[in-house]
Design a protein around this motif. Structure first.
Motif, PDB file in Angstrom:
ATOM      1  N   PRO A  66       0.820  -1.219   0.000  1.00  0.00           N
ATOM      2  CA  PRO A  66       0.000   0.000   0.000  1.00  0.00           C
ATOM      3  C   PRO A  66       0.850   1.262   0.000  1.00  0.00           C
ATOM      4  O   PRO A  66       1.945   1.302   0.578  1.00  0.00           O
ATOM      5  N   PHE A  67       0.324   2.284  -0.627  1.00  0.00           N
ATOM      6  CA  PHE A  67       1.069   3.533  -0.756  1.00  0.00           C
ATOM      7  C   PHE A  67       1.326   4.205   0.592  1.00  0.00           C
ATOM      8  O   PHE A  67       2.206   5.064   0.692  1.00  0.00           O
ATOM      9  N   ASP A  68       0.577   3.825   1.624  1.00  0.00           N
ATOM     10  CA  ASP A  68       0.802   4.424   2.935  1.00  0.00           C
ATOM     11  C   ASP A  68       1.772   3.616   3.789  1.00  0.00           C
ATOM     12  O   ASP A  68       1.871   3.828   4.997  1.00  0.00           O
ATOM     13  N   TYR A  69       2.514   2.699   3.179  1.00  0.00           N
ATOM     14  CA  TYR A  69       3.523   1.908   3.887  1.00  0.00           C
ATOM     15  C   TYR A  69       4.898   2.566   3.864  1.00  0.00           C
ATOM     16  O   TYR A  69       5.886   1.924   4.227  1.00  0.00           O
ATOM     17  N   PHE A  70       4.981   3.824   3.445  1.00  0.00           N
ATOM     18  CA  PHE A  70       6.272   4.480   3.267  1.00  0.00           C
ATOM     19  C   PHE A  70       6.331   5.757   4.102  1.00  0.00           C
ATOM     20  O   PHE A  70       6.210   6.866   3.567  1.00  0.00           O
ATOM     21  N   PRO A  71       6.524   5.630   5.427  1.00  0.00           N
ATOM     22  CA  PRO A  71       6.620   6.821   6.274  1.00  0.00           C
ATOM     23  C   PRO A  71       7.705   7.772   5.783  1.00  0.00           C
ATOM     24  O   PRO A  71       8.778   7.351   5.363  1.00  0.00           O
ATOM     25  N   GLY A  72       7.387   9.041   5.818  1.00  0.00           N
ATOM     26  CA  GLY A  72       8.309  10.049   5.307  1.00  0.00           C
ATOM     27  C   GLY A  72       7.780  10.729   4.065  1.00  0.00           C
ATOM     28  O   GLY A  72       8.265  11.792   3.683  1.00  0.00           O
ATOM     29  N   ARG A  73       6.789  10.110   3.410  1.00  0.00           N
ATOM     30  CA  ARG A  73       6.118  10.700   2.258  1.00  0.00           C
ATOM     31  C   ARG A  73       4.625  10.424   2.352  1.00  0.00           C
ATOM     32  O   ARG A  73       4.208   9.356   2.837  1.00  0.00           O
ATOM     33  N   ALA A  74       3.834  11.364   1.887  1.00  0.00           N
ATOM     34  CA  ALA A  74       2.391  11.160   1.856  1.00  0.00           C
ATOM     35  C   ALA A  74       2.058  10.068   0.850  1.00  0.00           C
ATOM     36  O   ALA A  74       2.741   9.934  -0.172  1.00  0.00           O
ATOM     37  N   PRO A  75       1.016   9.270   1.117  1.00  0.00           N
ATOM     38  CA  PRO A  75       0.639   8.217   0.166  1.00  0.00           C
ATOM     39  C   PRO A  75       0.461   8.721  -1.257  1.00  0.00           C
ATOM     40  O   PRO A  75       0.849   8.047  -2.213  1.00  0.00           O
ATOM     41  N   ALA A  76      -0.100   9.919  -1.412  1.00  0.00           N
ATOM     42  CA  ALA A  76      -0.300  10.466  -2.755  1.00  0.00           C
ATOM     43  C   ALA A  76       1.031  10.715  -3.456  1.00  0.00           C
ATOM     44  O   ALA A  76       1.147  10.525  -4.674  1.00  0.00           O
ATOM     45  N   GLN A  77       2.046  11.129  -2.701  1.00  0.00           N
ATOM     46  CA  GLN A  77       3.372  11.352  -3.286  1.00  0.00           C
ATOM     47  C   GLN A  77       3.995  10.031  -3.736  1.00  0.00           C
ATOM     48  O   GLN A  77       4.596   9.956  -4.809  1.00  0.00           O
ATOM     49  N   VAL A  78       3.846   8.999  -2.909  1.00  0.00           N
ATOM     50  CA  VAL A  78       4.388   7.683  -3.266  1.00  0.00           C
ATOM     51  C   VAL A  78       3.675   7.145  -4.497  1.00  0.00           C
ATOM     52  O   VAL A  78       4.315   6.626  -5.422  1.00  0.00           O
ATOM     53  N   GLU A  79       2.370   7.291  -4.538  1.00  0.00           N
ATOM     54  CA  GLU A  79       1.618   6.804  -5.698  1.00  0.00           C
ATOM     55  C   GLU A  79       2.022   7.550  -6.962  1.00  0.00           C
ATOM     56  O   GLU A  79       2.205   6.933  -8.027  1.00  0.00           O
ATOM     57  N   GLU A  80       2.185   8.853  -6.871  1.00  0.00           N
ATOM     58  CA  GLU A  80       2.594   9.637  -8.037  1.00  0.00           C
ATOM     59  C   GLU A  80       3.954   9.170  -8.562  1.00  0.00           C
ATOM     60  O   GLU A  80       4.150   8.999  -9.771  1.00  0.00           O
ATOM     61  N   ALA A  81       4.898   8.936  -7.644  1.00  0.00           N
ATOM     62  CA  ALA A  81       6.224   8.465  -8.049  1.00  0.00           C
ATOM     63  C   ALA A  81       6.152   7.068  -8.633  1.00  0.00           C
ATOM     64  O   ALA A  81       6.839   6.751  -9.606  1.00  0.00           O
ATOM     65  N   ALA A  82       5.325   6.206  -8.056  1.00  0.00           N
ATOM     66  CA  ALA A  82       5.185   4.835  -8.562  1.00  0.00           C
ATOM     67  C   ALA A  82       4.576   4.828  -9.959  1.00  0.00           C
ATOM     68  O   ALA A  82       4.990   4.041 -10.821  1.00  0.00           O
ATOM     69  N   VAL A  83       3.603   5.684 -10.183  1.00  0.00           N
ATOM     70  CA  VAL A  83       3.004   5.790 -11.519  1.00  0.00           C
ATOM     71  C   VAL A  83       4.056   6.239 -12.529  1.00  0.00           C
ATOM     72  O   VAL A  83       4.162   5.692 -13.635  1.00  0.00           O
ATOM     73  N   ALA A  84       4.866   7.210 -12.142  1.00  0.00           N
ATOM     74  CA  ALA A  84       5.897   7.721 -13.050  1.00  0.00           C
ATOM     75  C   ALA A  84       6.931   6.656 -13.380  1.00  0.00           C
ATOM     76  O   ALA A  84       7.523   6.664 -14.467  1.00  0.00           O
ATOM     77  N   GLN A  85       7.155   5.700 -12.457  1.00  0.00           N
ATOM     78  CA  GLN A  85       8.153   4.653 -12.665  1.00  0.00           C
ATOM     79  C   GLN A  85       7.520   3.331 -13.115  1.00  0.00           C
ATOM     80  O   GLN A  85       8.221   2.309 -13.184  1.00  0.00           O
ATOM     81  N   PHE A  86       6.219   3.348 -13.382  1.00  0.00           N
ATOM     82  CA  PHE A  86       5.517   2.171 -13.903  1.00  0.00           C
ATOM     83  C   PHE A  86       5.549   0.987 -12.935  1.00  0.00           C
ATOM     84  O   PHE A  86       5.509  -0.165 -13.347  1.00  0.00           O
ATOM     85  N   THR A  87       5.590   1.271 -11.642  1.00  0.00           N
ATOM     86  CA  THR A  87       5.532   0.210 -10.642  1.00  0.00           C
ATOM     87  C   THR A  87       4.259   0.282  -9.805  1.00  0.00           C
ATOM     88  O   THR A  87       4.121  -0.460  -8.834  1.00  0.00           O
ATOM     89  N   ALA A  88       3.339   1.161 -10.185  1.00  0.00           N
ATOM     90  CA  ALA A  88       2.097   1.306  -9.428  1.00  0.00           C
ATOM     91  C   ALA A  88       1.078   0.263  -9.864  1.00  0.00           C
ATOM     92  O   ALA A  88       0.957  -0.061 -11.054  1.00  0.00           O
TER      93      ALA A  88
END
Length: 323
Positions: A66-88
């Protein structure tokens, strides 16, 4: 130019290219023997040579974190980065569970044993070893990089000692931590499976070797201290004939690393120690151009940390057909 069907084209390729591997002469898994109308399922394998060692990348499967498993960044930020890297994926960031088999012609050493169905779509490691013609009792040693469930589940799947002939190496600090009743009673629910598995590993592997610090397991295979992710988190260096590979386990996670060391993963107990280790390790790895194997990066998990205009990033290693 004659037109080839996809099936005809595939049949013209060397066997090792199928399934993403480069395994010269490797047997085709039984799952590959399907009818023309059935999707082909092939266990991915990849091999590189480090001097006298053959290192084979295997996988136990995958899970979406889940995108909220990465403390230090908001889930929306993690999801945006994952989409950009095609790992979402709809449910989170796609994590692979890569394991590595080291073979020098005399000993077979496995790094980590996978989640074995305890999380996500896992439990494929025995099939991957079978594609190499190996059974679990042909593994001479298993090095567990740390005692999280996705790294040791395969040791005890089915409630038994699955690597009965293997020497087992785990850092003493992790053994102490994960078998401490006080630590377990104060731990969150998502870590309880790891505590339970750790007790089972100790019970089922009476010859477990709790190791202290950096040491050589066999000539050319040594332990690297990467404390932080867990109290006894370790890596494994394979080195021979001027070549080397460092398996860094959970030092690097998809999407967030190595670009940011202030982003963590939910399962890390000591975030300050994890950040401090990454702050030291990433610049050193970049300056040395170290070839790295990482458990959760896209298969086969091989790459390098590179410094690019003041930022650290992951560069996938061009490992195939290399000298």
């Amino acid at each position: 130019m004659p037109q080839l069907s996809r099936r005809a084209f595939a049949s013209a390729l060397p066997l090792g290219l199928l399934g993403g591997g480069l395994i010269s002469g490797a047997p085709a898994p039984a799952a590959a023997q399907n009818t023309p109308n059935t999707p082909v399922s092939i266990t991915p394998l990849a091999q590189i040579r480090i001097g006298r060692f053959t290192v084979t990348a295997l996988t136990d499967g995958y899970a979406d974190m889940p995108f909220d498993y990465f403390p230090g960044r908001a889930p929306a930020q993690v999801e945006e980065a994952a989409v950009a890297q095609f790992t979402a994926r709809p449910s989170g960031v796609r994590f692979l569970f890569n394991q590595y088999l080291i073979d020098d012609g005399e000993r077979r050493i496995l790094i980590d044993a996978g989640a074995a169905g305890s999380i996500g779509q896992t439990g494929k490691l025995p099939q991957a070893l079978g594609a190499l013609g190996l059974q679990l009792d042909q593994i001479d040693a298993v090095i567990v990089t740390h005692m999280h469930q996705d790294h040791m589940g395969g040791l005890i799947a089915g409630g038994k000692n699955n690597y009965a002939k293997a020497e087992l190496y785990i850092d003493r600090r992790d053994v102490t931590h994960w078998t401490d009743p006080a630590k377990r009673s104060g731990a969150p629910d998502y870590l309880q499976t790891s505590f339970k598995m750790a007790e089972e590993v100790v019970r089922l592997y009476p010859k477990l070797q709790a190791i202290d610090g950096e040491r050589e397991i066999v000539r050319g295979v040594s332990i690297v201290d990467l404390t932080g992710h867990t109290p006894g988190h370790i890596g494994v260096r394979v080195e021979d004939d001027g070549k080397s590979l460092i398996m860094v386990s959970d030092m690097i996670f998809p999407v967030v690393h190595p670009g940011a060391t202030d982003v963590f993963f939910l399962f890390e107990q000591d975030r300050a120690a994890a950040k401090a280790m990454r702050d030291r390790f990433f610049p050193r790895a970049a300056s040395e151009g170290a070839l790295i194997a990482a458990t959760h990066m896209p298969f086969p998990g091989l790459g390098r940390v590179v410094a690019d205009r003041g930022q650290m990033r992951w560069e996938v290693a061009d490992w195939a057909l290399q000298d």
